[in-house]
Write an enzyme that holds these catalytic residues in place. Structure first.
Site, mmCIF file in Angstrom:
data_model
loop_
_atom_site.group_PDB
_atom_site.id
_atom_site.type_symbol
_atom_site.label_atom_id
_atom_site.label_comp_id
_atom_site.label_asym_id
_atom_site.label_seq_id
_atom_site.Cartn_x
_atom_site.Cartn_y
_atom_site.Cartn_z
ATOM 1 N N LYS A 153 0.846 -1.186 0.000
ATOM 2 C CA LYS A 153 0.000 0.000 0.000
ATOM 3 C C LYS A 153 0.890 1.249 0.000
ATOM 4 O O LYS A 153 1.813 1.363 0.814
ATOM 5 C CB LYS A 153 -0.903 0.007 1.233
ATOM 6 C CG LYS A 153 -1.977 -1.083 1.223
ATOM 7 C CD LYS A 153 -3.056 -0.802 0.192
ATOM 8 C CE LYS A 153 -4.217 -1.781 0.321
ATOM 9 N NZ LYS A 153 -5.302 -1.478 -0.628
ATOM 10 N N ASP A 177 -0.378 -0.485 -4.612
ATOM 11 C CA ASP A 177 -1.741 0.061 -4.636
ATOM 12 C C ASP A 177 -1.719 1.442 -3.999
ATOM 13 O O ASP A 177 -1.494 1.581 -2.797
ATOM 14 C CB ASP A 177 -2.678 -0.869 -3.862
ATOM 15 C CG ASP A 177 -4.134 -0.427 -3.915
ATOM 16 O OD1 ASP A 177 -4.430 0.602 -4.558
ATOM 17 O OD2 ASP A 177 -4.979 -1.118 -3.324
ATOM 18 N N GLU A 203 -2.036 -0.556 -8.911
ATOM 19 C CA GLU A 203 -3.492 -0.569 -8.737
ATOM 20 C C GLU A 203 -4.002 0.827 -8.386
ATOM 21 O O GLU A 203 -3.452 1.494 -7.517
ATOM 22 C CB GLU A 203 -3.865 -1.563 -7.639
ATOM 23 C CG GLU A 203 -5.359 -1.776 -7.496
ATOM 24 C CD GLU A 203 -5.692 -2.856 -6.472
ATOM 25 O OE1 GLU A 203 -6.806 -2.822 -5.927
ATOM 26 O OE2 GLU A 203 -4.818 -3.727 -6.219
ATOM 27 N N ASP A 228 -9.564 -0.256 -9.514
ATOM 28 C CA ASP A 228 -10.273 -0.707 -8.318
ATOM 29 C C ASP A 228 -11.446 0.222 -8.067
ATOM 30 O O ASP A 228 -12.582 -0.062 -8.443
ATOM 31 C CB ASP A 228 -9.341 -0.774 -7.116
ATOM 32 C CG ASP A 228 -10.026 -1.299 -5.855
ATOM 33 O OD1 ASP A 228 -11.237 -1.569 -5.898
ATOM 34 O OD2 ASP A 228 -9.354 -1.427 -4.821
ATOM 35 N N LYS A 250 -14.414 -6.255 -6.456
ATOM 36 C CA LYS A 250 -14.677 -6.492 -5.032
ATOM 37 C C LYS A 250 -16.125 -6.968 -4.888
ATOM 38 O O LYS A 250 -17.061 -6.275 -5.309
ATOM 39 C CB LYS A 250 -14.475 -5.208 -4.223
ATOM 40 C CG LYS A 250 -13.064 -4.608 -4.314
ATOM 41 C CD LYS A 250 -12.049 -5.436 -3.554
ATOM 42 C CE LYS A 250 -10.662 -4.823 -3.619
ATOM 43 N NZ LYS A 250 -10.580 -3.500 -2.976
#
EC number: 5.1.1.-
Length: 336
Positions: A153, A177, A203, A228, A250
């Site tokens: 992250k 991400d 991402e 995303d 998701k």
């Protein structure tokens, strides 16, 4: 059909931080749908970014309890038609749809991936997510959980320097991400340095609505770009074509396995790579994701691995990332 609801507060092993928030626990709702003494389970988690709370999920599902319990269940598609007729958020639909799919497979005595005509012989390995922290903490997390693929992250003051330092401690594949934290210029510039550091893809670097920026990024990036926050619903898949290399689905955001399977089909028709991600669910939600893995290029299903204590059994993820699929039907979920 009988409906049961259970509320859980899932404690994380470590504080989990992304570019816009931090948390030490995850509130979760688990739905049980029972027919002929067989129960299927589904899960949805709270999410402040989408204004979803445990209480709001509980309230909206209880509001439609009568309609659900009166429903004559035949298959998940038929049940999803009912869900679409009710005023429910996708997070609530997800928990109910996952439960319906698990129930259906258990009634038939077959795992979902077999019902869908796929095989567990080949599937992608899940990444293990390292949340934002100081470098020493992030390195310690990697050493605590050795893994072949890490999702890092990002959204710090100097992301490339951070990844450079992490790379000194592992030969694992990296995925990064940014959770909407970068500009188009940053993304293009970072992509070259990150490629040299063994990063597989980036991402969601830009804000979800910045389609113009994503067009410039996809034409200049040295790395694949996965959507995303820009790809929530089935109708978003076609928008991603020409702006992203692939999509990350998701289940909670799209509304469950039923719409997710449609998104996979459309993404394939557009030559987009397909990933399914998680929202720090327990093994209830993770076991449902696992049933889709034979259809995927990438998967992020480490949610239960991030918990201090799981609440269910189902899919087993080994230390090398390989999977042991449940022998029971559906998603193979049993509450502990």
């Amino acid at each position: 059909m009988q409906l049961q609801l259970k509320k859980y507060r899932l404690q994380l092993k470590h504080t989990f931080t992304i570019s816009r928030e931090s948390h030490d626990f995850q509130d979760s709702i688990v739905v049980g749908l029972s027919e002929d003494s067989v129960t299927g389970y589904g899960e949805s988690t709270s999410n402040p970014y989408y204004n979803i709370t445990q209480g709001s999920l509980e309230n909206e599902i209880n509001t439609v309890r009568n309609e659900i319990e009166k429903h004559e269940f035949t298959n998940p598609d038929n049940f999803y038609e009912l869900l679409n007729s009710l005023e429910l958020t996708n997070f609530a639909k997800c928990a109910l749809d996952l439960a319906a799919n698990d129930l259906y497979g258990k009634l038939l005595g077959k795992p979902l991936y077999k019902i869908w005509g796929t095989s567990s012989y080949k599937y992608p390995i899940t990444n293990f997510t390292i949340g934002i922290a100081d470098v020493d903490t992030m390195v310690a997390k990697m050493k605590e959980q050795p893994w072949p693929i890490y999702k890092i992250k990002l959204g710090t003051a100097d992301d490339v320097a951070l990844v450079t330092e992490l790379r000194k401690h592992t030969d694992a594949i990296f995925r990064v991400d940014a959770n909407c934290a970068w500009s188009a210029e940053e993304t293009i510039q970072n992509s070259s340095a990150l490629k040299d550091l063994g990063v597989e893809f980036i991402e969601q670097p830009l804000k979800a609505s910045n389609w113009e920026g994503m067009r410039s990024v996809i034409n200049a990036s040295q790395l694949p770009i996965i959507a995303d926050e820009s790809c929530i619903l089935p109708e978003d898949v076609s928008k991603c074509h020409g702006h992203f290399t692939g999509i990350n689905i998701k289940l909670t955001k799209c509304g469950g396995l039923t719409p997710a399977r449609k998104m996979i089909t459309e993404a394939r028709s557009l030559d987009l790579k397909v990933m399914v991600g998680c929202m720090t669910e327990s093994s209830v939600g993770i076991s449902a994701i696992a049933q889709l893995t034979p259809q995927l290029d990438y998967v992020d299903m480490d949610g239960a691995l991030l918990l201090k204590e799981d609440i269910a059994s189902g899919i087993q993820i080994n230390a090398d990332g390989s999977l042991i699929f449940p022998k029971t039907g559906g998603s193979g979920i049993h509450l502990l």
